[in-house]
Design an enzyme around this catalytic site. Structure first.
Site, PDB file in Angstrom:
ATOM      1  N   ARG A   1       0.987  -0.990  -0.006  1.00  0.00           N
ATOM      2  CA  ARG A   1      -0.351   0.430  -0.077  1.00  0.00           C
ATOM      3  C   ARG A   1       1.062   0.627   0.236  1.00  0.00           C
ATOM      4  O   ARG A   1       1.808   1.500   0.456  1.00  0.00           O
ATOM      5  CB  ARG A   1      -1.270  -0.035   0.927  1.00  0.00           C
ATOM      6  CG  ARG A   1      -2.256  -0.623   0.963  1.00  0.00           C
ATOM      7  CD  ARG A   1      -2.574  -0.023   0.068  1.00  0.00           C
ATOM      8  NE  ARG A   1      -3.897  -1.122  -0.067  1.00  0.00           N
ATOM      9  CZ  ARG A   1      -4.305  -1.584  -1.439  1.00  0.00           C
ATOM     10  NH1 ARG A   1      -3.397  -1.749  -2.031  1.00  0.00           N
ATOM     11  NH2 ARG A   1      -5.158  -2.127  -2.089  1.00  0.00           N
TER      12      ARG A   1
ATOM     13  N   GLU B   1      -2.317   8.723  -5.836  1.00  0.00           N
ATOM     14  CA  GLU B   1      -3.032   7.520  -7.123  1.00  0.00           C
ATOM     15  C   GLU B   1      -3.968   8.562  -7.420  1.00  0.00           C
ATOM     16  O   GLU B   1      -5.111   8.765  -7.746  1.00  0.00           O
ATOM     17  CB  GLU B   1      -3.792   6.031  -6.524  1.00  0.00           C
ATOM     18  CG  GLU B   1      -1.795   5.382  -6.024  1.00  0.00           C
ATOM     19  CD  GLU B   1      -2.151   3.356  -5.561  1.00  0.00           C
ATOM     20  OE1 GLU B   1      -2.773   3.129  -6.130  1.00  0.00           O
ATOM     21  OE2 GLU B   1      -1.247   3.233  -5.502  1.00  0.00           O
TER      22      GLU B   1
ATOM     23  N   HIS C   1       0.250   0.289 -10.332  1.00  0.00           N
ATOM     24  CA  HIS C   1      -0.480  -0.381  -9.091  1.00  0.00           C
ATOM     25  C   HIS C   1      -1.162  -1.334  -9.966  1.00  0.00           C
ATOM     26  O   HIS C   1      -2.032  -2.059 -10.042  1.00  0.00           O
ATOM     27  CB  HIS C   1      -2.013   0.015  -8.675  1.00  0.00           C
ATOM     28  CG  HIS C   1      -2.535  -0.615  -7.546  1.00  0.00           C
ATOM     29  ND1 HIS C   1      -2.961   0.730  -6.267  1.00  0.00           N
ATOM     30  CD2 HIS C   1      -2.371  -1.593  -6.848  1.00  0.00           C
ATOM     31  CE1 HIS C   1      -3.734  -0.160  -5.268  1.00  0.00           C
ATOM     32  NE2 HIS C   1      -2.945  -1.926  -6.211  1.00  0.00           N
TER      33      HIS C   1
HETATM   34  N1  NAD Z   1      -0.264  -3.932  -5.378  1.00  0.00           N
HETATM   35  C1  NAD Z   1      -1.566  -4.568  -5.463  1.00  0.00           C
HETATM   36  O1  NAD Z   1      -1.678  -4.430  -6.340  1.00  0.00           O
HETATM   37  C2  NAD Z   1      -2.007  -5.439  -4.457  1.00  0.00           C
HETATM   38  C3  NAD Z   1      -2.660  -6.509  -3.743  1.00  0.00           C
HETATM   39  C4  NAD Z   1      -3.172  -7.666  -3.404  1.00  0.00           C
HETATM   40  C5  NAD Z   1      -2.935  -6.664  -2.218  1.00  0.00           C
HETATM   41  N2  NAD Z   1      -2.333  -5.879  -1.827  1.00  0.00           N
HETATM   42  C6  NAD Z   1      -1.921  -5.359  -0.863  1.00  0.00           C
HETATM   43  O2  NAD Z   1      -0.804  -6.182  -0.203  1.00  0.00           O
HETATM   44  C7  NAD Z   1      -1.479  -6.490   1.680  1.00  0.00           C
HETATM   45  C8  NAD Z   1      -0.691  -7.746   1.804  1.00  0.00           C
HETATM   46  O3  NAD Z   1      -1.954  -8.965   1.470  1.00  0.00           O
HETATM   47  P1  NAD Z   1      -1.875  -9.574   2.387  1.00  0.00           P
HETATM   48  O4  NAD Z   1      -3.130 -10.316   1.615  1.00  0.00           O
HETATM   49  O5  NAD Z   1      -0.749 -10.343   2.112  1.00  0.00           O
HETATM   50  O6  NAD Z   1      -2.549  -9.830   3.008  1.00  0.00           O
HETATM   51  P2  NAD Z   1      -2.613 -10.520   4.724  1.00  0.00           P
HETATM   52  O7  NAD Z   1      -3.773  -9.773   5.869  1.00  0.00           O
HETATM   53  O8  NAD Z   1      -2.833 -11.582   4.459  1.00  0.00           O
HETATM   54  O9  NAD Z   1      -1.213 -10.637   5.636  1.00  0.00           O
HETATM   55  C9  NAD Z   1      -0.741  -9.116   5.963  1.00  0.00           C
HETATM   56  C10 NAD Z   1       0.420  -9.657   6.980  1.00  0.00           C
HETATM   57  O10 NAD Z   1       0.640  -8.002   7.606  1.00  0.00           O
HETATM   58  C11 NAD Z   1       0.877  -8.212   8.608  1.00  0.00           C
HETATM   59  N3  NAD Z   1       1.096  -6.624   9.416  1.00  0.00           N
HETATM   60  C12 NAD Z   1      -0.322  -6.009   9.743  1.00  0.00           C
HETATM   61  N4  NAD Z   1       0.417  -5.249  10.618  1.00  0.00           N
HETATM   62  C13 NAD Z   1       1.949  -5.262  10.580  1.00  0.00           C
HETATM   63  C14 NAD Z   1       2.825  -4.456  11.155  1.00  0.00           C
HETATM   64  N5  NAD Z   1       2.476  -3.073  12.090  1.00  0.00           N
HETATM   65  N6  NAD Z   1       4.033  -4.847  10.796  1.00  0.00           N
HETATM   66  C15 NAD Z   1       4.189  -5.953  10.505  1.00  0.00           C
HETATM   67  N7  NAD Z   1       3.564  -6.736   9.719  1.00  0.00           N
HETATM   68  C16 NAD Z   1       2.529  -6.735   9.849  1.00  0.00           C
HETATM   69  C17 NAD Z   1      -0.500  -8.875   9.503  1.00  0.00           C
HETATM   70  O11 NAD Z   1       0.057 -10.368  11.000  1.00  0.00           O
HETATM   71  C18 NAD Z   1      -0.184 -10.255   8.335  1.00  0.00           C
HETATM   72  O12 NAD Z   1       0.974 -11.438   8.657  1.00  0.00           O
HETATM   73  C19 NAD Z   1      -2.036  -5.681   1.620  1.00  0.00           C
HETATM   74  O13 NAD Z   1      -1.904  -4.018   1.892  1.00  0.00           O
HETATM   75  C20 NAD Z   1      -2.840  -5.755   0.440  1.00  0.00           C
HETATM   76  O14 NAD Z   1      -3.916  -4.432   0.472  1.00  0.00           O
HETATM   77  C21 NAD Z   1      -1.616  -5.291  -2.769  1.00  0.00           C
HETATM   78  O1  3PG Z   2      -6.320  -4.263  -2.490  1.00  0.00           O
HETATM   79  C1  3PG Z   2      -5.771  -4.526  -4.006  1.00  0.00           C
HETATM   80  O2  3PG Z   2      -6.596  -5.991  -4.203  1.00  0.00           O
HETATM   81  C2  3PG Z   2      -5.472  -4.436  -4.820  1.00  0.00           C
HETATM   82  O3  3PG Z   2      -4.144  -3.200  -4.521  1.00  0.00           O
HETATM   83  C3  3PG Z   2      -5.840  -4.254  -6.507  1.00  0.00           C
HETATM   84  O4  3PG Z   2      -5.902  -3.683  -6.400  1.00  0.00           O
HETATM   85  P1  3PG Z   2      -6.524  -2.869  -8.255  1.00  0.00           P
HETATM   86  O5  3PG Z   2      -7.623  -4.273  -8.326  1.00  0.00           O
HETATM   87  O6  3PG Z   2      -7.594  -2.006  -8.295  1.00  0.00           O
HETATM   88  O7  3PG Z   2      -5.369  -3.669  -8.776  1.00  0.00           O
END
Ligand code: NAD
Ligand code: 3PG
Length: 526
Positions: free
Chosen positions: A230, A259, A278
């Site tokens: 994020r 963004e 993203h």
């Molecule tokens: N770039 C993208 O398009 C994209 C796509 C999918 C998810 N994401 C993002 O990726 C991130 C992770 O997603 P996920 O599905 O693995 O989530 P998840 O909930 O499975 O994992 C998150 C982990 O972070 C840990 N956590 C929470 N607070 C913390 C802290 N202060 N310090 C260290 N660890 C901490 C939790 O214990 C958990 O294990 C989220 O922010 C999600 O929105 C981004």
């Molecule tokens: O949190 C998510 O699932 C990712 O950031 C993906 O975002 P998007 O659906 O806008 O690609």
């Protein structure tokens, strides 16, 4: 027919599912202003990260029942506002895990081997082999911050590439980290020892600007950082300065503080930075996964079924829903019944989960009981989403206890409500055929299924009293469908429960109270 607005780009597979039950309007270019004007017409809103669902949008969405986020992050939705308005928010927690993990790995390799700049160079007719000497990831330390779904997959693949893994995640066990081949360490150590750092955490007040000047100062000058989680977890100004001054070697970012990324010093940097817009979830496979997952949930909620990944209803995982489904109705019925017996303003609801319901998984039953309790005052305005908040706002204290030793029925629920007009309690269970039975009233044992119109009395257990009540109801043309008496001792106090075919006409309750030996009487409509 329900109406669904899809305000971001969603795979057709999701639209097809929604179209089975609703009129779907696909409008991925809707502006924030237009969204505010059209949202009042819609029952459901399906989004990705592009639509900001603010409090204003939620307040304007008078018909909204569900907001579906086709992805993981719901930080673009005002969840507290949705919860207050009883709108369920669902997401797809796993649909894009692999896509995001692979993007982070691709970013790490692209950064190490200058793929992006080398590509640009060749495309502009150059052949600059010396300029793009890279580094290997093999045997390097990778610090994974957040060992959840995405972090775990990144760790698994990175380990297979020969990287040595450190992880920081205060919410996971040492055993889980070890299973993934990670050394669980404090953030400080991770910052100091890692050659690569990859962030996979949610954005929270704790993680905002986790990577700032101070954190960067602890990193190796050769360190590279990847953020596909994020925006805002890295302080972009601090990062740009650190890269410009050579404090660290590189960064690869997929997400930004704001963004789309606007004017930014990050854009002015050279091959030490890789930027993508993203794209973490942007694979064909992930887009089908998240669209189908969320569309199915929207469809279910519009059909009155529970959602499997609601982010603002605690504890409702798919298997928990399946197990608890029959008990949810029991809890709601008992909540409604005890509210009517107690009457007046309720100050305390004591919910005892008994027998096989005495587990942490049964917490949704407490919410269901509250929904039933509040339905007297709020009617259809209360639902599983806002019941706890509504109760809190009304000053209703909730005590939740568990008693696994109570084995009268495989699982039973005991509610006791204390309020301005006294205290009443009810117990209920599901009998073998799954039928709801009320098994005690004010601690008097009975066994009756709830019906639409009911009359409950407390009376002295003495000859003639049941007949008198029967005749009295008959004189008002009220037909009794069934009657049962519960007592603890002979000729002590007793409760009488009558199922009626008709509602009690006005004034009858006052007449019942005049019958000698009657101590208390309540009509209930369920
Ligand atoms: N770039 C993208 O398009 C994209 C796509 C999918 C998810 N994401 C993002 O990726 C991130 C992770 O997603 P996920 O599905 O693995 O989530 P998840 O909930 O499975 O994992 C998150 C982990 O972070 C840990 N956590 C929470 N607070 C913390 C802290 N202060 N310090 C260290 N660890 C901490 C939790 O214990 C958990 O294990 C989220 O922010 C999600 O929105 C981004
Ligand atoms: O949190 C998510 O699932 C990712 O950031 C993906 O975002 P998007 O659906 O806008 O690609």
């Amino acid at each position: 027919m329900s109406k669904v607005l899809v305000s971001d780009s969603i795979d057709q597979a999701g639209i097809d599912i929604l179209s089975q039950v609703a009129e779907v309007n696909f409008n991925p270019n809707v502006s924030p202003e237009e969204l505010l004007t059209i949202i009042p017409d819609y029952d459901a809103l399906m989004i990705r990260s592009g639509t900001r669902v603010t409090q204003e949008v939620i307040e304007a969405g008078k018909q909204l029942k569900i907001i579906g986020r086709a992805g993981v992050g719901v930080d673009n939705v005002d969840i507290p506002a949705a919860t207050r308005h009883g709108i369920v928010v669902v997401n797809s927690p796993e649909g894009n895990t692999i896509a995001a993990a692979e993007h982070a790995l691709a970013m790490m390799l692209a950064l190490s081997r200058h793929i992006s700049d080398a590509n640009q160079s060749v495309k502009s007719n150059k052949w600059q082999r010396k300029l793009f000497i890279g580094t290997e990831v093999y045997k390097k330390n990778l610090g994974v911050v957040g060992l959840g779904k995405i972090g775990s997959h990144v760790a698994t693949v990175a380990r297979a590439m020969g990287m040595k893994l450190l992880a920081y995640d205060p919410f996971i066990s040492v055993e889980r980290a070890e299973q993934l081949g990670c050394r669980l360490v404090e953030m400080d150590l991770l910052l100091r020892e890692s050659d690569y750092i990859t962030l996979h955490i949610p954005k929270t007040p704790d993680t905002t600007h986790l990577i700032n000047d101070e954190a960067i100062a602890k990193m190796k000058p050769t360190a590279r950082i990847i953020n596909c989680s994020r925006g805002g977890i890295i302080d972009e100004e601090a990062l740009a300065k650190a890269l410009k001054e050579g404090q660290i070697a590189g960064a690869a970012l997929d997400v930004y503080e704001s963004e789309p990324l606007g004017e930014s010093p990050l854009r002015e940097l050279g091959k030490e930075i890789v930027l993508t817009p993203h794209l973490g979830a942007s694979t064909a496979e992930a887009q089908v996964n998240v669209a189908v997952d969320v569309a199915e949930q929207i469809r279910d909620v519009l059909l009155g079924l529970p959602a499997r990944s609601a982010v603002n209803i605690p504890g409702l995982s798919p298997n928990v829903i399946e197990k608890l489904r029959p008990y949810m109705e029991l809890a709601e019925t008992l909540g409604n019944l005890v509210a009517q017996l107690a009457g007046g303003r309720i100050e305390l609801l004591d919910v005892r989960l008994q027998g096989e319901l005495a587990t942490n998984e049964s917490q949704p039953l407490v919410v269901a009981a509250l929904k039933g309790l509040l339905s007297q005052a709020l009617r259809e305005r209360v639902n599983y989403v806002n019941a706890s908040i509504e109760a809190k706002e009304r000053g209703i204290r909730v005590i939740e206890t568990r008693d696994a030793s109570m084995r009268d029925y495989s699982g039973s629920l005991h509610l006791s409500a204390t309020g301005s007009m006294g205290k009443h309690s009810v117990t209920g269970a599901l009998l073998n055929d799954g039928e709801i039975h009320i098994t005690s009233i004010d601690e008097f044992p009975i066994n009756v299924p709830p019906t639409h119109y009911m009359l409950f009395t407390v009376h002295r257990d003495m000859p003639g009293i049941i007949g008198k009540i029967g005749s009295l109801l008959g004189s008002f043309n009220v037909n009794i469908a069934s009657m049962q008496v519960g007592r603890k001792i002979v000729r002590g106090d007793a409760v009488m429960v009558l199922s009626l075919d008709d509602p009690l006409p006005e004034g009858v309750l006052t007449e019942i109270m005049k019958v000698p030996g009657i101590r208390d009487a309540h009509t209930v409509t369920l």
